[in-house]
Design a protein around this motif. Structure first.
Motif, PDB file in Angstrom:
ATOM      1  N   ALA B 219       0.840  -1.200   0.000  1.00 45.44           N
ATOM      2  CA  ALA B 219       0.000   0.000   0.000  1.00 45.44           C
ATOM      3  C   ALA B 219       0.877   1.252   0.000  1.00 45.44           C
ATOM      4  N   SER B 220       1.934   1.255   0.836  1.00 45.21           N
ATOM      5  CA  SER B 220       2.822   2.415   0.868  1.00 45.21           C
ATOM      6  C   SER B 220       3.524   2.577  -0.469  1.00 45.21           C
ATOM      7  N   ASN B 221       3.943   1.474  -1.046  1.00 38.27           N
ATOM      8  CA  ASN B 221       4.616   1.540  -2.347  1.00 38.27           C
ATOM      9  C   ASN B 221       3.759   2.255  -3.378  1.00 38.27           C
ATOM     10  N   ARG B 222       2.476   2.010  -3.311  1.00 36.66           N
ATOM     11  CA  ARG B 222       1.570   2.573  -4.320  1.00 36.66           C
ATOM     12  C   ARG B 222       0.975   3.915  -3.907  1.00 36.66           C
ATOM     13  N   GLY B 223       1.153   4.287  -2.656  1.00 32.27           N
ATOM     14  CA  GLY B 223       0.546   5.539  -2.194  1.00 32.27           C
ATOM     15  C   GLY B 223      -0.960   5.414  -2.009  1.00 32.27           C
ATOM     16  N   ILE B 224      -1.399   4.199  -1.721  1.00 33.76           N
ATOM     17  CA  ILE B 224      -2.834   3.959  -1.492  1.00 33.76           C
ATOM     18  C   ILE B 224      -2.997   3.431  -0.070  1.00 33.76           C
ATOM     19  N   PRO B 225      -3.486   4.238   0.859  1.00 32.87           N
ATOM     20  CA  PRO B 225      -3.598   3.776   2.251  1.00 32.87           C
ATOM     21  C   PRO B 225      -4.252   2.399   2.342  1.00 32.87           C
ATOM     22  N   VAL B 226      -3.720   1.567   3.222  1.00 32.23           N
ATOM     23  CA  VAL B 226      -4.074   0.152   3.235  1.00 32.23           C
ATOM     24  C   VAL B 226      -5.555  -0.091   3.529  1.00 32.23           C
ATOM     25  N   ILE B 227      -6.225   0.880   4.150  1.00 33.43           N
ATOM     26  CA  ILE B 227      -7.649   0.710   4.442  1.00 33.43           C
ATOM     27  C   ILE B 227      -8.448   0.557   3.145  1.00 33.43           C
ATOM     28  N   LEU B 228      -7.905   1.079   2.045  1.00 27.99           N
ATOM     29  CA  LEU B 228      -8.601   0.964   0.765  1.00 27.99           C
ATOM     30  C   LEU B 228      -8.427  -0.422   0.141  1.00 27.99           C
ATOM     31  N   ASP B 229      -7.509  -1.205   0.689  1.00 24.80           N
ATOM     32  CA  ASP B 229      -7.321  -2.584   0.232  1.00 24.80           C
ATOM     33  C   ASP B 229      -8.218  -3.482   1.074  1.00 24.80           C
ATOM     34  N   ASP B 230      -9.475  -3.614   0.648  1.00 24.00           N
ATOM     35  CA  ASP B 230     -10.428  -4.300   1.521  1.00 24.00           C
ATOM     36  C   ASP B 230     -10.280  -5.816   1.482  1.00 24.00           C
ATOM     37  N   LYS B 231      -9.314  -6.285   0.667  1.00 25.01           N
ATOM     38  CA  LYS B 231      -9.039  -7.732   0.695  1.00 25.01           C
ATOM     39  C   LYS B 231      -8.005  -8.072   1.759  1.00 25.01           C
ATOM     40  N   SER B 232      -7.239  -7.078   2.175  1.00 23.26           N
ATOM     41  CA  SER B 232      -6.178  -7.378   3.141  1.00 23.26           C
ATOM     42  C   SER B 232      -6.722  -7.335   4.564  1.00 23.26           C
ATOM     43  N   GLN B 233      -6.127  -8.162   5.416  1.00 25.86           N
ATOM     44  CA  GLN B 233      -6.543  -8.181   6.814  1.00 25.86           C
ATOM     45  C   GLN B 233      -6.240  -6.859   7.491  1.00 25.86           C
ATOM     46  N   ALA B 234      -5.079  -6.281   7.163  1.00 21.48           N
ATOM     47  CA  ALA B 234      -4.727  -4.996   7.784  1.00 21.48           C
ATOM     48  C   ALA B 234      -5.763  -3.936   7.408  1.00 21.48           C
ATOM     49  N   GLY B 235      -6.166  -3.925   6.133  1.00 13.98           N
ATOM     50  CA  GLY B 235      -7.161  -2.958   5.674  1.00 13.98           C
ATOM     51  C   GLY B 235      -8.488  -3.143   6.398  1.00 13.98           C
ATOM     52  N   GLN B 236      -8.904  -4.394   6.530  1.00 11.59           N
ATOM     53  CA  GLN B 236     -10.165  -4.671   7.225  1.00 11.59           C
ATOM     54  C   GLN B 236     -10.065  -4.296   8.704  1.00 11.59           C
ATOM     55  N   ALA B 237      -8.908  -4.574   9.285  1.00  6.22           N
ATOM     56  CA  ALA B 237      -8.737  -4.229  10.705  1.00  6.22           C
ATOM     57  C   ALA B 237      -8.814  -2.715  10.896  1.00  6.22           C
ATOM     58  N   TYR B 238      -8.263  -1.953   9.951  1.00  6.48           N
ATOM     59  CA  TYR B 238      -8.366  -0.496  10.054  1.00  6.48           C
ATOM     60  C   TYR B 238      -9.817  -0.020   9.875  1.00  6.48           C
ATOM     61  N   SER B 239     -10.564  -0.676   8.989  1.00  2.00           N
ATOM     62  CA  SER B 239     -11.982  -0.316   8.844  1.00  2.00           C
ATOM     63  C   SER B 239     -12.721  -0.532  10.156  1.00  2.00           C
ATOM     64  N   ASP B 240     -12.393  -1.628  10.835  1.00  2.00           N
ATOM     65  CA  ASP B 240     -13.013  -1.902  12.136  1.00  2.00           C
ATOM     66  C   ASP B 240     -12.651  -0.815  13.144  1.00  2.00           C
ATOM     67  N   VAL B 241     -11.392  -0.388  13.111  1.00  2.00           N
ATOM     68  CA  VAL B 241     -10.934   0.651  14.042  1.00  2.00           C
ATOM     69  C   VAL B 241     -11.748   1.932  13.833  1.00  2.00           C
ATOM     70  N   VAL B 242     -11.942   2.286  12.563  1.00  2.00           N
ATOM     71  CA  VAL B 242     -12.706   3.503  12.261  1.00  2.00           C
ATOM     72  C   VAL B 242     -14.136   3.374  12.786  1.00  2.00           C
ATOM     73  N   ALA B 243     -14.744   2.215  12.556  1.00  2.00           N
ATOM     74  CA  ALA B 243     -16.113   1.991  13.034  1.00  2.00           C
ATOM     75  C   ALA B 243     -16.175   2.121  14.553  1.00  2.00           C
ATOM     76  N   ARG B 244     -15.202   1.526  15.239  1.00  2.00           N
ATOM     77  CA  ARG B 244     -15.184   1.621  16.707  1.00  2.00           C
ATOM     78  C   ARG B 244     -14.965   3.054  17.153  1.00  2.00           C
ATOM     79  N   PHE B 245     -14.106   3.758  16.434  1.00  3.40           N
ATOM     80  CA  PHE B 245     -13.846   5.142  16.792  1.00  3.40           C
ATOM     81  C   PHE B 245     -15.133   5.967  16.683  1.00  3.40           C
ATOM     82  N   LEU B 246     -15.984   5.577  15.730  1.00  2.00           N
ATOM     83  CA  LEU B 246     -17.245   6.298  15.546  1.00  2.00           C
ATOM     84  C   LEU B 246     -18.346   5.750  16.454  1.00  2.00           C
TER      85      LEU B 246
END
Ligand SMILES: Nc1ncnc2c1ncn2[C@@H]1O[C@H](COP(=O)(O)OP(=O)(O)OP(=O)(O)O)[C@@H](O)[C@H]1O
Ligand SMILES: [Mg+2]
Lengths: 87, 268
Positions: B219-246
């Protein structure tokens, strides 16, 4: 004990060791940064050490002097980890 | 109401910028007008991780010094509506950040209707980190399951409780713990501090754990924050973090070792 479980045990020790070291260190540092901790704490600790050592063989890390500020009163907690029994 | 959120850690390289980028995108994708500010003056990186490095004209220090307006310096993100990036200066040092300057930028963002102002802190506990946390309402403390990182996080928690505006006013900065680069396999092997260990020691609520994942580097290599990679576990985990934050209740994922294959079972 099989060879594999031997290695597993070794490794378990590393996370456990990390946790124990952190708990001691952080308790210590929280004290040091405590804004109202009395400044006699370091001296108190070293004098306590010499008294304790008259009776028990302990290292610096095994003696923990902790200061906590409470609502009603402040608490000074002395924690000594005794050496394991030799058998 | 605007909220200022600092992403901080003490120790360097634990995943603050990765986290700031993904959380900022996530908040904006949920419809919240969000600004993300790079406080790492002299070592700017958020622009790279967000993939906007070629669009930087003015920076945070230019705005503080009145050499550019905030509008001129904010970079609009093309992937998430309502997301703006304020890059750090590459040529100045952290002394260029003054309390008054930072405050005026944050106040202007608030008056422009930004709901979230995410501050990506530099490593350390010097001026830059102090400026990034000073105006915070909430803090996400990023920790790796590793002794030096946990120790530094504890230091930073102490600073959040004493050196912020909230603390000076007798109020508290709401703290969240985010554990990054978590590897359930290594925890299982007894080789890595577990979530429970870390929570035991730091004693603040956990907003999520991001697994160690190769997709973060991609994700860093491409300049696309990993949360936008919804196939990756890290991306999904960040989506969960955002939901919890809200404020949503979302179960934690990816914290257990995945089902073992035949060979591993044979040797277990
Ligand atoms: N969950 C993860 N899995 C794998 N690698 C990760 C993960 N999170 C971060 N990294 C990697 O760790 C490195 C540091 O990440 P990042 O730049 O976000 O940290 P930082 O805390 O902002 O660093 P600094 O203190 O220098 O600002 C990067 O190479 C990044 O790709
Ligand atoms: Mg960074």
């Amino acid at each position: 004990m099989g060879l594999l479980s031997y290695f597993k045990k070794q490794k378990q020790n590393s996370a456990l060791a990390a946790k124990e070291r952190l708990q001691i260190l952080i308790a210590h540092e929280r004290n040091a940064h405590h804004p109202h901790a009395p400044d006699y704490l370091p001296n108190l600790k070293s004098e306590l050490m010499s008294v304790i050592r008259k009776y028990i063989e302990v290292s610096e890390a095994d003696v923990n002097v902790q200061y906590e500020e409470g609502h009603q009163c402040d608490v000074l907690e002395l924690n000594i980890i005794l050496p394991e029994k030799q058998d | 109401m605007s909220k200022v959120v600092v992403i901080t850690s003490g120790k360097g390289g634990v995943g603050k910028t990765t986290t700031a980028a993904s959380i900022a995108i996530g908040l904006a994708k949920q419809g919240h007008k969000t600004a993300v500010i790079d406080f790492d003056v002299g070592l700017r990186n958020l622009d790279l991780i967000m993939g906007v490095e070629r669009r930087v004209v003015y920076d945070f220090v230019n705005v503080i010094n009145g050499e550019a307006t905030l509008k001129q310096a904010l970079i609009r993100d093309k992937r998430a509506d309502g997301l703006f990036i304020l890059p750090a200066s590459q040529t100045r040092d952290k002394e260029s950040l003054t309390k008054e300057g930072v405050e005026s930028v944050i106040e202007e963002l608030k008056s422009e209707g930004f709901e979230f102002i995410v501050c990506d802190s530099p490593a350390g506990i010097e001026k830059g980190a102090y400026m990034a946390m000073y105006f915070a309402d909430e803090a996400i403390v990023v920790t790796n399951p590793e002794v030096s990182s946990v120790r530094d996080s504890d230091r930073v928690l102490g600073l959040l409780q004493s050196k912020t505006r909230k603390a000076e006013q007798g109020d508290v900065v709401k703290e969240h713990l985010l554990i990054a680069r978590y590897s359930p396999v290594r925890v299982d092997e007894g080789d890595m501090l577990s979530l429970e260990d870390i929570l035991d020691i730091l004693a603040i609520p956990m907003i999520g754990a991001i697994p160690e994942s190769g997709s973060v580097l991609q994700a860093s290599n491409r300049g696309i924050p990993v949360i936008l990679d919804d196939k990756s576990q890290a991306g999904q985990a960040y989506s969960d973090v955002v939901a919890r934050f809200l404020g949503e209740t979302v179960p934690h994922r990816f914290l257990e070792v995945e089902k073992k294959g035949f060979l591993q079972r044979l040797f277990a």
